[in-house]
Write an enzyme that holds these catalytic residues in place. Structure first.
Site, PDB file in Angstrom:
ATOM      1  N   LEU A 590       6.947 -28.293  20.055  1.00 19.77           N
ATOM      2  CA  LEU A 590       7.315 -27.559  18.838  1.00 19.77           C
ATOM      3  C   LEU A 590       8.801 -27.287  18.749  1.00 19.77           C
ATOM      4  CD1 LEU A 590       4.401 -24.977  18.858  1.00 19.77           C
ATOM      5  CD2 LEU A 590       4.533 -27.109  17.597  1.00 19.77           C
ATOM      6  N   LYS A 597      11.506 -26.014  26.648  1.00 18.54           N
ATOM      7  CA  LYS A 597      10.827 -26.461  25.439  1.00 18.54           C
ATOM      8  C   LYS A 597       9.595 -25.598  25.220  1.00 18.54           C
ATOM      9  CE  LYS A 597       8.346 -30.091  28.006  1.00 18.54           C
ATOM     10  NZ  LYS A 597       8.068 -31.541  28.099  1.00 18.54           N
ATOM     11  N   ASP A 782      20.008 -10.506  19.361  1.00 17.41           N
ATOM     12  CA  ASP A 782      20.089 -11.736  18.562  1.00 17.41           C
ATOM     13  C   ASP A 782      19.103 -11.651  17.394  1.00 17.41           C
ATOM     14  OD1 ASP A 782      20.011 -15.327  19.323  1.00 17.41           O
ATOM     15  OD2 ASP A 782      20.849 -14.183  17.667  1.00 17.41           O
TER      16      ASP A 782
END
Length: 975
Positions: A590, A597, A782
């Site tokens: 994805l 990953k 973030d």
């Protein structure tokens, strides 16, 4: 009396055969002697007029003429049995048949008294709309002649604006001169009757501002190119503050032209007209200028374009070089170490579909519809970069290429070698081809070329320079042989090579030196030094490689202004999170980053029901990951287990830490990240909000297709479509999966249209998730739309991609110091002082709000992160209100962007404010995208609360008592 009047009129006619007189007016059979008469309530009104010829009445209202009748002779009568205040006004009698006697008039003002109405006003005149600068008469007609002090004031009791100039006329009303937009208000006429003030009905005055500028006119392109027979369609966008303007076209085309207009009102003060000029099949004779012209009372404005009709497709390429290189054409010669920019201007029709440089350097291209500029930047060129640079371009119907031949000036290098006892050979490399000159002098000298030694020198031009080798691109090798004469003295022989770029020399001592192996030792030392420098450089590059750092930080304790952050590696890991690897089936990738990953997976038996299957997301490391990344992934796992469960964060479901690589199992969010979701829905959202009629006509252009392709960004984390209608994050039997899999994919909430309520819900859910993190003493660091995922029921969940984002290739992360940071999302104290707090997360949340209500636009659009950007942020610059943000939402953004961190709202306050915008209901009641399948509704199961998988840490009672949150006013992390 009736028989007397015709006789009297006959006498008057015969007596006035020479000179006509003013008409005579009778009021209730009496000749009017004054300019005013009064009709008492309940009495009748009869006015007669006669003169030397046919007469007629001029009444205040046209409808009063139906009460007129013609009497015998030159008489005209107005008869009203029960007149009302409406008949108050001035009645004028004039000669109707003789133009030369029209100036002979008589008039009388009639007051029809009404004890309930001192003023008579027409209902049609109560709303006044006039242009700026016009005069207007307010028809405040007094019904009582005893009324005094006729005046004007505002309906709210205040006086009229000081700049308003008006004149009072008892028989007509109040004349306001030179209307201005500042007069817009409600007014009443006033008068006093026996000392008591009476007022009229309210007049609402609306003054339309005089236009000072012509309409706005805009054509999208400066030039259109079409092939003979193709269709041309040009859109002209115009707008004007009001309806009083028109749009026309001026063209020289020979073909038949059709023009269509689409009119849309954008509020009270703007009218948009989109005029579309269409030529179904252009011809060569249609080449020429086309102008769109807008006209209003202020003047004319136009926008021009040019139509070029060609016979066939074409691609034309022209070199573009800086002025000092332009004269060289396609063969370019530059100095080593210089910068070079190769440019190509491309004119093509139809537009090119592919372009590339035959070179490893990345190109940059800017384009219009049929004109492109491609540039190749070559920085600090070295010899290996010279050669042929070819630009290729192609369209569906044509192709072309252009080549640059780049050669580099190279300073010559001279090397002397001893062939035998009497022969020396000098070899030189350079471009252009070097020339070689020999010198010899007595003794051992560093150079013979110069008078500084004071020794005699000899030039030997007889030693010719011979070209040995020439490559197509590269240095030219030349060689010269010198014969040494016999001598009893030590002698220095020097070879000097020169070209346009520079000079190089090398010397040789004919007599053998006593110091053996000196050259060898020097060469070995040089090789060793180069090796050490190379080793240092490789070590530096290794240290500069990207390292994954988890952004989330947990506060452990606070002592005054000193804060202690928990080392995530020291957090405990609960073994109850372990999940067997053999019950996890991995699927497609994805998202991927430099070292990690995220893949889609199916978990069998995860949760309390051991027979269920669940779609999950699994985060893992790549094979090239270092120990630092493995430690960081374990830290992320421990932090997620420490935080606990919340509906608006991506929750931990399990992990595999034994018998193989570490796998972190989290909830699967099928709609991907919020940023991409907003961008995908932007077009249909705009059409729905703007209520464009064409959306129904062209619905096939906008509606989501069930099998549409979703694109996976390298930095987007999880984003995919699914062929199954799997229940999001809920255990389900396999049979139920198969049954629901037969459902149309269009039932998925991802295909539903987006509306304002969705944007408000996303904002609220993210705020609730961040409020939860703050309550758990966690700083996100973030906060951005790319770090928010959506389930298939459109529930927003906060995450941190970390390993699964390639920040080295993500333009949102800017190099600052030794790190890559999301500068445009960071608070000023984080940018300049490296201070991170919950308040700095609030600032970032304000940027995220801006992303949501601009439908995924990048913040600070068209603004580069440079010194100017930092200065503007430090000075308090704030972005303007997004296109689709409510004023209340924009107010929240500005509160989040307060330069003083302690003045920013908390996430709890933000949640309350947004919740009020949604109607004050509980968020769970607001969610219309419930996590149920249509089959469940039919079976009566929708009312049951879905079972939630409780993570092991919640059942293990690790947190027996909720601790007081440590996040107060300022919690700092110092870099």
């Amino acid at each position: 009396m009736q028989s007397f009047l015709p006789l009297l009129m006959g006498i008057m006619a015969s007596a006035s055969s020479v000179e006509w007189r003013h008409p005579v007016i009778w009021f209730n059979s009496k000749v009017v002697q004054s300019s005013e008469v009064v009709v008492k309530p309940g009495t009748s009104l009869e006015l007669k007029c006669g003169g030397d010829g046919p007469v007629n009445w001029q009444t205040r209202l046209p409808k009063h003429k139906r009460y007129m009748s013609r009497s015998p002779g030159n008489l005209r009568t107005i008869r009203v049995a029960r007149p009302t205040a409406e008949f108050t006004g001035t009645y004028k009698c004039f000669y109707s048949a003789w133009a030369q006697h029209r100036h002979l008039t008589s008039s009388v003002h009639v007051y029809v008294k009404d004890p309930n109405r001192v003023f008579w006003t027409s209902s049609t005149s109560l709303r006044v709309v006039r242009k700026e600068g016009e005069d207007y008469l307010l028809p405040c007609l007094l019904t009582d002649p005893e009324a005094t002090d006729l005046g004007l004031r505002m309906d709210n009791g205040t006086t009229v604006p000081p700049e308003m100039n008006y004149t009072v006329y008892r028989h007509r009303g109040i004349l306001i001169r030179s209307l201005q937009p500042s007069f817009n208000a409600d007014y009443v006429c006033t008068a006093k009757v026996k000392g008591v003030e009476k007022t009229s009905k309210t007049f609402s005055i609306n003054v339309i501002q005089k236009l000072r500028f012509p309409p706005y006119v805009f054509l999208e392109m400066d030039e259109y190119v079409r092939i003979v027979g193709e269709e041309l369609q040009i859109r002209c966008m115009t707008h004007n503050p009001n309806f009083n303007y028109n749009v026309t076209w001026n063209y020289t085309t020979k073909s038949r032209v059709t023009i269509e207009e689409r009119v849309r009102s954008s509020g009270e003060n703007r009218l948009d007209i989109q005029s579309i000029l269409t030529i179904s099949a252009v011809d060569l004779a249609d080449t020429g200028n086309i102008s769109c012209i807008g006209t209003n009372e202020a003047g004319v404005n136009s926008s021009n374009t040019y139509l070029l009709v060609v016979e066939k497709p074409y691609i034309r390429l022209w070199p573009q070089l800086i002025p000092k290189l332009a004269s060289q054409g396609l063969s370019v010669e530059v100095n080593e170490g210089e910068d070079l920019e190769l440019g190509v201007m491309v004119e093509a029709y139809p537009q090119i579909t592919d372009h590339r440089w035959h070179t490893p350097t990345s190109p940059s291209t800017s384009m219009q519809e049929h004109i492109y500029h491609a540039r190749l930047q070559l920085k600090r060129m070295n010899a290996q970069e010279q050669g042929q640079y070819t630009f290729y371009a192609k369209s569906n119907l044509a192709n072309g290429s252009i080549s640059f031949h780049v050669k580099m000036y190279q300073k010559p290098i001279a090397v002397v070698r001893w062939e035998n006892i009497t022969t020396l050979t000098c070899t030189s490399f350079g471009y252009p081809a070097p020339q070689i000159i020999w010198y010899q002098c007595s003794g051992i000298r560093p150079t013979c070329n110069g008078n500084n030694t004071g020794l005699p020198k000899q030039n030997h031009p007889q030693a010719l320079t011979v070209e040995v080798q020439r490559e197509e691109y590269g240095a030219v090798e030349v060689e010269s042989v010198f014969t040494v004469g016999l001598s009893n003295h030590r002698m220095t022989v020097e070879c000097v090579a020169f070209n346009l770029v520079g000079v190089s020399s090398d010397t040789f001592t004919v007599e053998v030196s006593d110091k053996l192996f000196t050259s060898t030792l020097i060469g070995a030392a040089g090789v060793l030094a180069i090796f050490l420098l190379l080793l240092v450089f490789l070590l530096y590059k290794y240290k500069q490689k990207p390292r994954f750092e988890i952004r989330w930080k947990i506060i452990e304790a606070r002592e005054g202004n000193n804060y202690t952050f928990i080392d995530p590696t020291q957090l405990p890991y609960n073994e109850k999170w372990e999940f067997p690897r053999d019950k996890l089936k991995l699927g497609k990738v994805l998202g991927a980053g430099a070292f990690g990953k995220v893949v889609e997976a199916t978990a069998f038996g995860l949760g309390e029901d051991k027979d269920n299957t669940l779609r999950v997301a699994v985060k893992m490391l790549k094979a090239n990951a270092h120990s630092d990344e493995r430690e960081a992934l374990m830290s992320e796992l421990k932090i997620l287990s420490h935080l606990g469960h919340h509906q608006n964060i991506v929750n931990l479901l399990g992990a595999c830490t034994y018998g193989g690589p570490v796998l972190v199992i989290t909830e699967y969010c099928s709609l991907g990240d919020l940023l991409n979701f907003l961008r995908q829905k932007a077009e249909t959202f705009v059409n729905l909000v703007m209520n464009i009629p064409e959306i129904m006509e062209n619905s096939n252009d906008y509606k989501n297709i069930c099998n549409q392709k979703w694109y996976i960004r390298s930095d987007s984390g999880i984003s995919s479509t699914s062929s199954s209608t799997y229940l999001e994050m809920r255990p389900s039997q396999q049979s139920h999966i198969e049954a629901s899999g037969r459902k149309s994919l269009c039932e998925d909430n991802g295909d539903w249209p987006l509306d304002i309520d969705d944007l408000l819900r996303f904002s609220l859910q993210v705020a609730q998730g961040l409020d939860f993190l703050a309550s758990r003493n966690c700083i996100h660091r973030d906060v951005a739309a790319r770090n928010v995922l959506l389930t298939d029921k459109r529930v927003a969940k906060i995450c941190d991609f970390g390993l699964a984002r390639d920040i080295m290739n993500d333009s949102n992360y800017v190099v600052k110091g030794n790190a890559r940071l999301p500068v445009k999302w960071m608070a000023p104290e984080s940018i300049f002082d490296c201070v991170y707090t919950v308040q700095s997360d609030v600032w970032s949340y304000g940027i995220l709000l801006w992303e949501i209500f601009s439908l995924g636009k990048s913040p600070y659009p068209s603004m580069a992160v440079d010194s100017r950007f930092y200065k503007m942020v430090k000075r308090g610059y704030q972005m303007s209100q997004p296109d689709f943000a409510l004023p209340e939402i924009y107010m929240i953004m500005k509160m989040c962007w307060n330069l003083e961190p302690t003045e920013r709202p908390t996430f709890s306050m933000i949640s309350q404010m947004i919740n009020r915008l949604l109607g004050g209901q509980d968020e769970q009641e607001k969610l219309i995208y419930r996590n149920v399948q249509p089959e469940q509704v039919a079976e009566g199961e929708a009312c049951d609360e879905p079972k939630r998988y409780d993570p092991p840490c919640e059942r293990s009672c690790d947190h027996e008592e909720e601790e007081e949150p440590l996040m107060k006013t300022n919690n700092y992390q110092f870099c």
